[in-house]
Design a protein around this motif. Structure first.
Motif, PDB file in Angstrom:
ATOM      1  N   TRP A 183       0.857  -1.190   0.000  1.00 55.12           N
ATOM      2  CA  TRP A 183       0.000   0.000   0.000  1.00 55.12           C
ATOM      3  C   TRP A 183       0.899   1.249   0.000  1.00 55.12           C
ATOM      4  N   THR A 184       0.450   2.269  -0.682  1.00 52.65           N
ATOM      5  CA  THR A 184       1.207   3.525  -0.674  1.00 52.65           C
ATOM      6  C   THR A 184       0.435   4.647  -0.021  1.00 52.65           C
ATOM      7  N   GLY A 185      -0.651   4.330   0.616  1.00 51.95           N
ATOM      8  CA  GLY A 185      -1.393   5.328   1.357  1.00 51.95           C
ATOM      9  C   GLY A 185      -2.289   6.159   0.472  1.00 51.95           C
ATOM     10  N   PRO A 186      -2.877   7.206   1.025  1.00 53.05           N
ATOM     11  CA  PRO A 186      -3.753   8.083   0.231  1.00 53.05           C
ATOM     12  C   PRO A 186      -2.987   8.716  -0.924  1.00 53.05           C
ATOM     13  N   ALA A 187      -3.683   9.010  -1.960  1.00 48.12           N
ATOM     14  CA  ALA A 187      -3.064   9.594  -3.168  1.00 48.12           C
ATOM     15  C   ALA A 187      -2.826  11.069  -2.960  1.00 48.12           C
ATOM     16  N   ALA A 188      -1.814  11.378  -2.186  1.00 51.29           N
ATOM     17  CA  ALA A 188      -1.491  12.773  -1.909  1.00 51.29           C
ATOM     18  C   ALA A 188      -1.010  13.447  -3.176  1.00 51.29           C
ATOM     19  N   GLY A 189      -1.667  14.504  -3.549  1.00 50.98           N
ATOM     20  CA  GLY A 189      -1.281  15.237  -4.759  1.00 50.98           C
ATOM     21  C   GLY A 189      -1.591  14.498  -6.026  1.00 50.98           C
ATOM     22  N   GLY A 190      -2.247  13.366  -5.942  1.00 51.02           N
ATOM     23  CA  GLY A 190      -2.554  12.587  -7.137  1.00 51.02           C
ATOM     24  C   GLY A 190      -3.904  12.927  -7.682  1.00 51.02           C
ATOM     25  N   GLY A 191      -4.028  13.940  -8.453  1.00 53.76           N
ATOM     26  CA  GLY A 191      -5.294  14.327  -9.033  1.00 53.76           C
ATOM     27  C   GLY A 191      -6.241  14.853  -7.952  1.00 53.76           C
ATOM     28  N   ASN A 192      -7.586  14.558  -8.122  1.00 56.93           N
ATOM     29  CA  ASN A 192      -8.606  15.028  -7.177  1.00 56.93           C
ATOM     30  C   ASN A 192      -9.320  13.848  -6.531  1.00 56.93           C
ATOM     31  N   LEU A 193      -8.595  12.793  -6.204  1.00 58.16           N
ATOM     32  CA  LEU A 193      -9.211  11.634  -5.567  1.00 58.16           C
ATOM     33  C   LEU A 193      -9.761  12.019  -4.197  1.00 58.16           C
ATOM     34  N   PRO A 194     -10.848  11.378  -3.806  1.00 62.83           N
ATOM     35  CA  PRO A 194     -11.342  11.630  -2.460  1.00 62.83           C
ATOM     36  C   PRO A 194     -10.363  11.129  -1.414  1.00 62.83           C
ATOM     37  N   ALA A 195     -10.516  11.646  -0.203  1.00 59.11           N
ATOM     38  CA  ALA A 195      -9.569  11.289   0.855  1.00 59.11           C
ATOM     39  C   ALA A 195      -9.591   9.813   1.167  1.00 59.11           C
ATOM     40  N   GLN A 196     -10.748   9.133   0.912  1.00 59.94           N
ATOM     41  CA  GLN A 196     -10.837   7.706   1.215  1.00 59.94           C
ATOM     42  C   GLN A 196     -10.153   6.848   0.156  1.00 59.94           C
ATOM     43  N   GLY A 197      -9.726   7.459  -0.961  1.00 59.80           N
ATOM     44  CA  GLY A 197      -9.077   6.684  -1.998  1.00 59.80           C
ATOM     45  C   GLY A 197      -7.749   6.115  -1.533  1.00 59.80           C
ATOM     46  N   ARG A 198      -7.436   4.945  -2.040  1.00 65.95           N
ATOM     47  CA  ARG A 198      -6.199   4.280  -1.642  1.00 65.95           C
ATOM     48  C   ARG A 198      -5.389   3.919  -2.885  1.00 65.95           C
ATOM     49  N   THR A 199      -4.075   3.911  -2.719  1.00 66.46           N
ATOM     50  CA  THR A 199      -3.187   3.562  -3.830  1.00 66.46           C
ATOM     51  C   THR A 199      -2.229   2.474  -3.398  1.00 66.46           C
ATOM     52  N   LEU A 200      -1.713   1.765  -4.357  1.00 69.00           N
ATOM     53  CA  LEU A 200      -0.775   0.680  -4.067  1.00 69.00           C
ATOM     54  C   LEU A 200       0.182   0.496  -5.232  1.00 69.00           C
ATOM     55  N   ASP A 201       1.292  -0.176  -4.968  1.00 64.98           N
ATOM     56  CA  ASP A 201       2.281  -0.544  -5.983  1.00 64.98           C
ATOM     57  C   ASP A 201       2.389  -2.051  -6.049  1.00 64.98           C
ATOM     58  N   PHE A 202       2.682  -2.580  -7.240  1.00 65.48           N
ATOM     59  CA  PHE A 202       2.914  -4.015  -7.404  1.00 65.48           C
ATOM     60  C   PHE A 202       3.838  -4.222  -8.599  1.00 65.48           C
ATOM     61  N   ALA A 203       4.245  -5.458  -8.790  1.00 66.20           N
ATOM     62  CA  ALA A 203       5.128  -5.819  -9.918  1.00 66.20           C
ATOM     63  C   ALA A 203       6.401  -4.982  -9.917  1.00 66.20           C
ATOM     64  N   THR A 204       7.029  -4.883  -8.742  1.00 59.39           N
ATOM     65  CA  THR A 204       8.278  -4.138  -8.578  1.00 59.39           C
ATOM     66  C   THR A 204       8.131  -2.713  -9.094  1.00 59.39           C
ATOM     67  N   ARG A 205       7.017  -2.098  -8.717  1.00 57.03           N
ATOM     68  CA  ARG A 205       6.705  -0.707  -9.038  1.00 57.03           C
ATOM     69  C   ARG A 205       6.481  -0.469 -10.524  1.00 57.03           C
ATOM     70  N   ASN A 206       6.422  -1.551 -11.324  1.00 55.95           N
ATOM     71  CA  ASN A 206       6.002  -1.396 -12.709  1.00 55.95           C
ATOM     72  C   ASN A 206       4.491  -1.312 -12.809  1.00 55.95           C
ATOM     73  N   GLY A 207       3.802  -1.648 -11.722  1.00 55.22           N
ATOM     74  CA  GLY A 207       2.345  -1.581 -11.671  1.00 55.22           C
ATOM     75  C   GLY A 207       1.887  -0.697 -10.531  1.00 55.22           C
ATOM     76  N   ALA A 208       0.695  -0.103 -10.701  1.00 56.26           N
ATOM     77  CA  ALA A 208       0.112   0.749  -9.663  1.00 56.26           C
ATOM     78  C   ALA A 208      -1.395   0.538  -9.658  1.00 56.26           C
ATOM     79  N   GLY A 209      -1.985   0.714  -8.490  1.00 59.22           N
ATOM     80  CA  GLY A 209      -3.428   0.539  -8.363  1.00 59.22           C
ATOM     81  C   GLY A 209      -4.064   1.685  -7.623  1.00 59.22           C
ATOM     82  N   VAL A 210      -5.330   1.932  -7.948  1.00 58.10           N
ATOM     83  CA  VAL A 210      -6.110   2.972  -7.276  1.00 58.10           C
ATOM     84  C   VAL A 210      -7.479   2.381  -6.934  1.00 58.10           C
TER      85      VAL A 210
END
Length: 476
Positions: free
Chosen positions: A146-173
């Motif tokens: 998990w990478t925590g809330p999407a700080a500065g990442g567009g206008n996602l709501p505060a409850q949005g969550r982000t993550l990294d996978f595949a050795t940072r070649n992948g990302a999830g929201v």
């Protein structure tokens, strides 16, 4: 490798051009090594920012349509590198979420948009998707976090969550929806593992080619005046007249050309002054010798008169020989191209016709630019010396890439090894009696070497068993 090193040592153009290219490659390599990590980090940051912005836009779109159409809206927004789907659980297990993302990336985009492959991998799909052939879920599990809330990442709501996978070649929201479900967005794109798979090597190659072209033009503009100076120096060293060089190019090269022109002017002035001085000396010496000869004719004692006349004749011969040597060193005979082998052969034939044993060993014809009268005198001196002390001489012409040798060999007594250079000194004779019956006055070899050196060459003596080898070595 040896040829490259030889070319490096001999060519200033190669050294300058190679130095420029080495400096370019080293500076670019250092710069790329320093900026590579930042380059990759910037790519990932940009892709994640774009992913967050698009996730926020799709989430707003999904909120505006009926629930029955929300899954379809999410599905048709998929791209080569992204997958969208709606799940019932807004806080899924991390591994379960990655497994669902992996299954959707296994479905080719065309099948996914057509609605024929939703959640069902097809055979051979790995050849048509971003998933490498033969890859398993373990690929996506590497670096999962998990990478925590999407700080500065567009206008996602505060409850949005982000993550990294595949050795940072992948990302999830994960974007929570108003009805308690969640919009899931997965991004996967294999980053360039090395610099060689980016545009940088091509850019560096094109830059090197451009720099090489500019460098070749620059180096040629520098080398051209130097080559002209080299040719002029070689020509002047052979005693030929040289047209004053045109002073052009950078200051250093222009000053060099100007210095060469001044040097040539001083040399010509020195030669002219010496020629006039020799003419005056010759006149002044002949006058008292003629007076002494006239007075000797008045001596009544025949024996004394004979000795005086012989001494005067020797003095006159030495004076004439000395003036001849000095004139030879300042000789201004014009140069021209001749058949050198024909010149040597004609000298040998002339000497053979007067009864001297001279053999010419014929060879290939050699055209050479020289002062033929002076060179003829030098060759004749060597051949006559060989015949005088050995009874016969063998003459041949040897041509190589770097030099032309006129070789005179005999089977006589030779010269002691420690005196091979002394014999070129003016008035030096191995036979100490100074008798004219056993040789000249000791200026023959001096004159011969002076002529050879005027042509940019030299005379080299070496011993044979038995005999002596004398070679006039001229630059090719």
């Amino acid at each position: 490798m040896t040829r490259l090193l030889t070319l490096w040592r001999k060519s200033l153009s190669v050294q300058l051009l190679a130095s420029m290219l080495v400096a370019l490659f080293v500076s670019q390599a250092i710069g790329m090594c320093i900026s590579w990590d930042k380059f990759i980090a910037d790519l990932r940051a940009a892709s994640r920012y774009e992913l967050s912005s698009r996730s926020e836009a799709v989430a707003r779109l999904v909120e505006t349509v009926p629930p029955a159409l929300q899954s379809e809206i999410a599905r048709v927004n998929a791209t080569d590198y992204t997958r969208f789907w709606i799940s019932e659980d807004p806080a899924p297990d991390l591994e379960d979420w990655v497994t669902a993302a992996f299954e959707r990336f296994q479905v080719p985009l065309r099948d996914l948009l057509n609605g024929s492959g939703e959640g069902a991998p097809t055979d051979g799909a790995s050849e048509k998707t971003q998933i490498p052939a033969g890859a398993s879920e373990a690929l996506f599990m590497e670096g999962l976090a998990w990478t925590g809330p999407a700080a500065g990442g567009g206008n996602l709501p505060a409850q949005g969550r982000t993550l990294d996978f595949a050795t940072r070649n992948g990302a999830g929201v994960i974007v929570p929806l108003s009805d308690g479900r969640a919009l899931n967005v997965a991004y996967y794109k294999q980053m360039m593992p090395t610099i060689w798979k980016t545009h940088l090597p091509l850019a560096l190659t094109l830059t090197a080619i451009f720099v090489s072209l500019i460098g070749v033009l620059t180096v040629r503009s520098i080398i051209r005046p130097l080559r002209q100076l080299t040719r002029a120096a070689e020509t002047l060293g052979r005693g030929e007249a040289v047209t004053p060089l045109r002073a052009c190019g950078p200051d250093d090269i222009r000053h060099t050309a100007e210095a060469f022109n001044r040097m040539q002017e001083r040399l010509h002035r020195f030669v002219e002054d010496r020629t006039r001085m020799l003419a005056a000396i010759g006149h002044d010496l002949r006058t008292p010798l003629t007076t002494l000869r006239l007075r000797a004719e008045l001596v009544e004692d025949p024996d004394l008169q004979e000795r005086m006349l012989a001494t005067i004749a020797e003095m006159q011969a030495m004076t004439e020989a000395t003036l001849s040597l000095m004139r030879q060193e300042t000789n201004a005979e014009p140069t021209r191209t001749i058949d050198l082998s024909a010149l040597v052969e004609s000298i040998c034939e002339d000497l053979a016709e007067i009864g001297q044993k001279v053999i010419f060993v014929g060879g290939e014809r050699v055209n050479y630019r020289c002062r033929p009268d002076g060179l003829r005198r030098s060759i004749r001196n060597l051949v006559e010396n060989a015949v005088r002390y050995a009874g016969k001489a063998e003459v041949r012409l040897v041509s190589t890439r770097s030099a032309i040798e006129i070789v005179v060999e005999d089977d006589g007594p030779g010269i002691p090894l420690d005196r091979l250079e002394e014999v070129f000194a003016p008035f030096f004779r191995l036979e100490g009696s100074r008798s004219r019956e056993t040789g000249g006055i000791g200026l023959g070899l001096s004159i011969a070497r002076a002529i050879a050196r005027q042509h940019g060459g030299d005379i080299v003596l070496s011993l044979r068993q038995p005999g002596l080898k004398a070679a006039i070595v001229l630059p090719a």
